[in-house]
Design a protein around this motif. Structure first.
Motif, short mmCIF file in Angstrom:
data_model
loop_
_atom_site.label_atom_id
_atom_site.label_comp_id
_atom_site.label_asym_id
_atom_site.label_seq_id
_atom_site.Cartn_x
_atom_site.Cartn_y
_atom_site.Cartn_z
N MET A 179 0.83 -1.21 0.00
CA MET A 179 0.00 0.00 0.00
C MET A 179 0.86 1.26 0.00
N THR A 180 2.03 1.21 0.65
CA THR A 180 2.95 2.35 0.61
C THR A 180 3.50 2.54 -0.79
N VAL A 181 3.79 1.45 -1.49
CA VAL A 181 4.23 1.54 -2.89
C VAL A 181 3.17 2.24 -3.73
N ASP A 182 1.91 1.87 -3.54
CA ASP A 182 0.82 2.52 -4.28
C ASP A 182 0.74 4.01 -3.95
N ALA A 183 0.97 4.35 -2.66
CA ALA A 183 0.91 5.76 -2.27
C ALA A 183 2.03 6.56 -2.91
N LEU A 184 3.23 6.00 -2.95
CA LEU A 184 4.36 6.71 -3.57
C LEU A 184 4.20 6.80 -5.07
N THR A 185 3.65 5.75 -5.69
CA THR A 185 3.43 5.77 -7.13
C THR A 185 2.37 6.80 -7.52
N ALA A 186 1.42 7.04 -6.62
CA ALA A 186 0.35 7.99 -6.91
C ALA A 186 0.78 9.45 -6.85
N VAL A 187 1.96 9.72 -6.30
CA VAL A 187 2.44 11.11 -6.25
C VAL A 187 2.70 11.58 -7.68
N PRO A 188 2.11 12.70 -8.08
CA PRO A 188 2.28 13.16 -9.46
C PRO A 188 3.75 13.32 -9.86
N HIS A 190 5.14 15.45 -11.80
CA HIS A 190 5.67 16.82 -11.88
C HIS A 190 6.15 17.32 -10.53
N TYR A 191 5.75 16.67 -9.42
CA TYR A 191 6.30 17.02 -8.11
C TYR A 191 7.81 16.74 -8.10
N ARG A 192 8.18 15.57 -8.61
CA ARG A 192 9.58 15.18 -8.65
C ARG A 192 10.35 16.07 -9.63
N GLU A 193 9.76 16.29 -10.80
CA GLU A 193 10.44 17.09 -11.82
C GLU A 193 10.67 18.52 -11.34
N ALA A 194 9.69 19.09 -10.67
CA ALA A 194 9.84 20.45 -10.16
C ALA A 194 10.93 20.54 -9.10
N SER A 195 10.98 19.53 -8.23
CA SER A 195 12.01 19.52 -7.19
C SER A 195 13.41 19.38 -7.79
N VAL A 209 9.80 15.84 -0.62
CA VAL A 209 8.69 16.06 -1.55
C VAL A 209 7.80 14.81 -1.66
N VAL A 210 8.40 13.72 -2.11
CA VAL A 210 7.59 12.53 -2.39
C VAL A 210 6.99 11.95 -1.12
N LEU A 211 7.82 11.74 -0.10
CA LEU A 211 7.30 11.14 1.13
C LEU A 211 6.28 12.04 1.82
N ARG A 212 6.53 13.35 1.80
CA ARG A 212 5.57 14.25 2.45
C ARG A 212 4.25 14.30 1.69
N ALA A 213 4.33 14.24 0.37
CA ALA A 213 3.09 14.24 -0.41
C ALA A 213 2.32 12.94 -0.22
N ALA A 214 3.03 11.85 0.08
CA ALA A 214 2.39 10.54 0.21
C ALA A 214 2.03 10.20 1.65
N ILE A 215 2.19 11.14 2.59
CA ILE A 215 1.91 10.85 4.00
C ILE A 215 0.49 10.31 4.23
N PRO A 216 -0.56 10.92 3.64
CA PRO A 216 -1.90 10.33 3.87
C PRO A 216 -2.00 8.89 3.41
N GLY A 217 -1.42 8.56 2.25
CA GLY A 217 -1.45 7.19 1.77
C GLY A 217 -0.66 6.25 2.66
N ILE A 218 0.48 6.73 3.18
CA ILE A 218 1.29 5.91 4.08
C ILE A 218 0.54 5.67 5.39
N LEU A 219 -0.11 6.71 5.91
CA LEU A 219 -0.90 6.55 7.12
C LEU A 219 -2.05 5.56 6.91
#
Length: 307
Positions: A179-188, A190-195, A209-219
């Motif tokens: 489920m954490t893999v799914d949460a990280l994969t769901a991060v858009p 362009h978040y990574r590209e912009a960073s 960027v990625v982990l903070r954006a995926a916090i709800p999915g990780i929780l």
């Protein structure tokens, strides 16, 4: 004219098929709702009979520390204190989630951000294999491997909260990881590209960027794993010791709601206090399962990405 009639006939056939599909779907959904409602009614009616029919005080049941429903205490009331099992269930659930979360996040980051190809070829099949292993196998491995290791390392009999934590850690790790893999994969993307475009390193991008954006999915993954751990019965029953007493430490025999329920439900007569109080334990499990599901939905709604 014939073409128009043919098109009208085709549309009418499609409309009828669509209506049939909607009707079948509605019947299936209604059946599921009825089954869930029936389960809730059955468990709640049996569980509440302990307090309505048998006259057990709810707070004595919830906060009492002595468990022996067939025995009457000095005050003339049956010993139906479920606090030792409640504490045991929450301890093994929380500890296993605390231990599993760092490993799950690390594996998920490796699979999605560091080495996706190796992750998909090696780790993904391993995770899927771990998910499919029956609970009794985990319990047997815990009984023959984990319990002796705990006994030699920490002392005591080896049975207890610590052994149950290690077993549940292995059991929920694949669920939390996938489920954490799914949460990280769901991060858009362009978040990574912009960073990266702003000069951040890959690790800074992943961590800030990625982990903070995926916090709800990780929780959500962690809570889902906790729900799985809280409801586990057979594996935990084989390694925790099944002593209905307040756990003095992590290496002394203890019990959980599921272990006491599965051990006693087949040895009681329907309608007796001993049977009703076990259904009260099942009612607590059902309410906790409902709480975990509501919490997952709340976290999931807050974590939806907005374009």
């Amino acid at each position: 004219m014939e073409d128009i009639q043919r098109r009208l006939l085709q549309k009418s056939k499609k409309a009828r098929l669509e209506q049939i599909g909607k009707t079948v779907s509605f019947i299936c959904i209604l059946f599921i709702v009825v089954v869930v409602a029936a389960i809730f009614y059955f468990v709640m009616s049996k569980g509440l009979a302990t307090f309505v029919k048998d006259g057990v005080n709810f707070f004595d049941f919830l906060f009492g520390t002595e468990w022996s429903p067939g025995t009457v205490g000095a005050d003339g009331k049956p010993l139906t204190g479920a606090l030792p099992m409640i504490v045991g269930s929450f301890l093994v659930t929380l500890l296993s989630a605390i231990v599993a979360t760092p490993f799950a996040i690390g594996a998920a980051v490796f699979m999605t951000e560091i080495s996706p190809k190796i992750g998909k070829k090696i780790l993904q099949p391993v995770i899927e294999l771990l998910v499919g292993i029956p609970s009794v196998v985990y319990g047997f491995v815990g009984l023959t491997v984990v319990v002796p290791v705990v006994r030699r390392t920490f002392g005591g009999s080896g049975f207890g909260i610590l052994a149950g934590t290690f077993v549940l850690f292995v059991m929920i790790l694949p669920t939390v990881t996938s489920m954490t893999v799914d949460a990280l994969t769901a991060v858009p993307r362009h978040y990574r590209e912009a960073s990266l475009a702003l000069g951040a390193t890959r690790w800074q991008t992943t961590y800030k960027v990625v982990l903070r954006a995926a916090i709800p999915g990780i929780l959500t993954a962690v809570v889902f794993g906790m729900a799985r751990a809280f409801g586990e019965a057979l594996a935990i029953q084989m390694v925790i010791g099944n002593a209905a007493i307040m756990p003095a430490s992590l290496i002394t025999p203890a019990s959980t709601l599921t272990s006491i329920l599965t051990m006693g439900i087949g040895n009681t007569i329907m309608g007796t206090l001993e049977n009703n109080v076990l259904w009260s334990l099942a009612m607590l499990l059902l309410l906790m399962s409902l709480f975990f599901n509501i919490l997952i939905r709340i976290i999931g709604k807050k974590g939806e990405f907005k374009s």
